[in-house]
Design a protein around this motif. Structure first.
Motif, mmCIF file in Angstrom:
data_model
loop_
_atom_site.group_PDB
_atom_site.id
_atom_site.type_symbol
_atom_site.label_atom_id
_atom_site.label_comp_id
_atom_site.label_asym_id
_atom_site.label_seq_id
_atom_site.Cartn_x
_atom_site.Cartn_y
_atom_site.Cartn_z
ATOM 1 N N TRP A 58 1.004 -1.082 0.088
ATOM 2 C CA TRP A 58 -0.216 -0.369 -0.059
ATOM 3 C C TRP A 58 0.862 1.738 0.103
ATOM 4 O O TRP A 58 0.796 2.126 -1.076
ATOM 5 C CB TRP A 58 -0.719 0.134 1.024
ATOM 6 N N SER A 59 1.842 0.959 0.615
ATOM 7 C CA SER A 59 2.495 2.555 1.484
ATOM 8 C C SER A 59 3.681 2.884 -0.403
ATOM 9 O O SER A 59 3.730 4.182 -0.701
ATOM 10 C CB SER A 59 3.435 2.655 2.546
ATOM 11 N N ALA A 60 3.762 1.859 -0.592
ATOM 12 C CA ALA A 60 4.317 1.744 -2.343
ATOM 13 C C ALA A 60 3.806 2.339 -3.685
ATOM 14 O O ALA A 60 4.138 3.682 -3.664
ATOM 15 C CB ALA A 60 5.287 0.423 -3.010
ATOM 16 N N PHE A 61 2.232 1.916 -3.832
ATOM 17 C CA PHE A 61 1.250 2.188 -4.480
ATOM 18 C C PHE A 61 1.377 3.780 -4.096
ATOM 19 O O PHE A 61 1.089 5.006 -5.055
ATOM 20 C CB PHE A 61 0.036 1.388 -4.350
ATOM 21 N N VAL A 62 1.024 4.439 -3.016
ATOM 22 C CA VAL A 62 0.935 6.006 -2.809
ATOM 23 C C VAL A 62 2.114 6.736 -2.933
ATOM 24 O O VAL A 62 1.794 7.721 -3.416
ATOM 25 C CB VAL A 62 0.853 5.794 -0.909
ATOM 26 N N GLN A 63 2.721 6.029 -2.185
ATOM 27 C CA GLN A 63 3.869 7.108 -2.746
ATOM 28 C C GLN A 63 4.288 6.798 -4.344
ATOM 29 O O GLN A 63 4.279 7.809 -4.748
ATOM 30 C CB GLN A 63 5.332 6.157 -2.280
ATOM 31 N N ALA A 64 4.030 5.942 -5.619
ATOM 32 C CA ALA A 64 4.111 5.855 -6.633
ATOM 33 C C ALA A 64 3.663 6.978 -7.238
ATOM 34 O O ALA A 64 4.112 7.747 -8.365
ATOM 35 C CB ALA A 64 4.140 4.558 -7.314
ATOM 36 N N TYR A 65 2.462 7.074 -6.955
ATOM 37 C CA TYR A 65 1.262 8.053 -7.289
ATOM 38 C C TYR A 65 0.897 9.420 -6.669
ATOM 39 O O TYR A 65 0.398 10.688 -7.045
ATOM 40 C CB TYR A 65 -0.417 7.309 -7.702
ATOM 41 N N GLY A 66 1.798 9.382 -5.430
ATOM 42 C CA GLY A 66 1.916 10.897 -4.843
ATOM 43 C C GLY A 66 1.096 11.150 -4.260
ATOM 44 O O GLY A 66 0.388 12.441 -4.206
ATOM 45 N N PHE A 67 -0.717 9.785 -3.783
ATOM 46 C CA PHE A 67 -1.514 10.606 -2.909
ATOM 47 C C PHE A 67 -1.296 11.737 -1.978
ATOM 48 O O PHE A 67 -0.927 11.325 -0.922
ATOM 49 C CB PHE A 67 -2.718 9.104 -2.036
ATOM 50 N N THR A 68 -2.007 12.470 -1.447
ATOM 51 C CA THR A 68 -2.664 12.984 0.046
ATOM 52 C C THR A 68 -2.169 12.137 1.053
ATOM 53 O O THR A 68 -3.455 11.351 0.774
ATOM 54 C CB THR A 68 -3.135 13.970 0.058
ATOM 55 N N ASP A 69 -2.328 12.721 2.122
ATOM 56 C CA ASP A 69 -3.275 11.448 3.728
ATOM 57 C C ASP A 69 -4.230 11.679 3.372
ATOM 58 O O ASP A 69 -4.696 10.177 3.660
ATOM 59 C CB ASP A 69 -2.574 12.217 4.645
ATOM 60 N N ARG A 70 -4.882 12.684 3.160
ATOM 61 C CA ARG A 70 -6.300 12.151 2.872
ATOM 62 C C ARG A 70 -7.756 11.691 1.882
ATOM 63 O O ARG A 70 -7.607 10.924 2.320
ATOM 64 C CB ARG A 70 -7.187 14.001 3.031
ATOM 65 N N GLU A 71 -6.780 12.161 0.833
ATOM 66 C CA GLU A 71 -6.942 10.938 -0.411
ATOM 67 C C GLU A 71 -7.281 9.429 0.138
ATOM 68 O O GLU A 71 -7.778 8.801 -0.818
ATOM 69 C CB GLU A 71 -6.152 11.301 -1.302
ATOM 70 N N CYS A 72 -5.629 9.113 0.554
ATOM 71 C CA CYS A 72 -5.142 7.905 1.192
ATOM 72 C C CYS A 72 -6.440 7.447 2.659
ATOM 73 O O CYS A 72 -6.286 6.575 2.456
ATOM 74 C CB CYS A 72 -4.259 7.566 2.108
ATOM 75 N N ASP A 73 -6.967 8.594 2.992
ATOM 76 C CA ASP A 73 -7.872 7.868 4.446
ATOM 77 C C ASP A 73 -9.011 7.323 2.858
ATOM 78 O O ASP A 73 -9.792 6.669 3.666
ATOM 79 C CB ASP A 73 -8.249 8.483 5.559
ATOM 80 N N VAL A 74 -9.177 7.986 2.173
ATOM 81 C CA VAL A 74 -11.293 8.341 1.529
ATOM 82 C C VAL A 74 -10.644 6.993 0.639
ATOM 83 O O VAL A 74 -11.262 5.820 0.914
ATOM 84 C CB VAL A 74 -10.701 9.133 0.752
ATOM 85 N N LEU A 75 -9.436 6.583 0.349
ATOM 86 C CA LEU A 75 -9.487 5.732 -0.374
ATOM 87 C C LEU A 75 -9.721 4.122 0.213
ATOM 88 O O LEU A 75 -10.113 3.019 -0.420
ATOM 89 C CB LEU A 75 -8.182 5.413 -1.578
#
Length: 66
Positions: free
Chosen positions: A2-19
């Motif tokens: 998950w963290s690699a996915f988040v980092q690869a696409y540059g999601f914000t913390d809030r976007e991560c929460d929603v996803l």
């Protein structure tokens, strides 16, 4: 992963929460907005933003392979 996915696409913390809420729960958008203390409209806005980032990154990856 998950963290690699988040980092690869540059999601914000809030976007991560929603996803994460969308992926791991059966809650609807209203319930997610209440859990995260944000409006339903903000939840709706984060979904397309997240998807656009992912598509743009995939396109950039394709061009870099050429």
């Amino acid at each position: 992963m998950w963290s690699a996915f988040v980092q690869a696409y540059g999601f914000t913390d809030r976007e991560c929460d929603v996803l994460e809420k969308l992926i791991h729960t059966e809650n609807n958008l209203q319930e997610i907005s209440e859990e995260l203390f944000i409006s339903k409209r903000v939840v709706q806005r984060h979904i397309p933003q997240s998807m656009r980032r992912q598509v743009v990154q995939q396109e950039l990856d394709c061009y870099s392979c050429m």
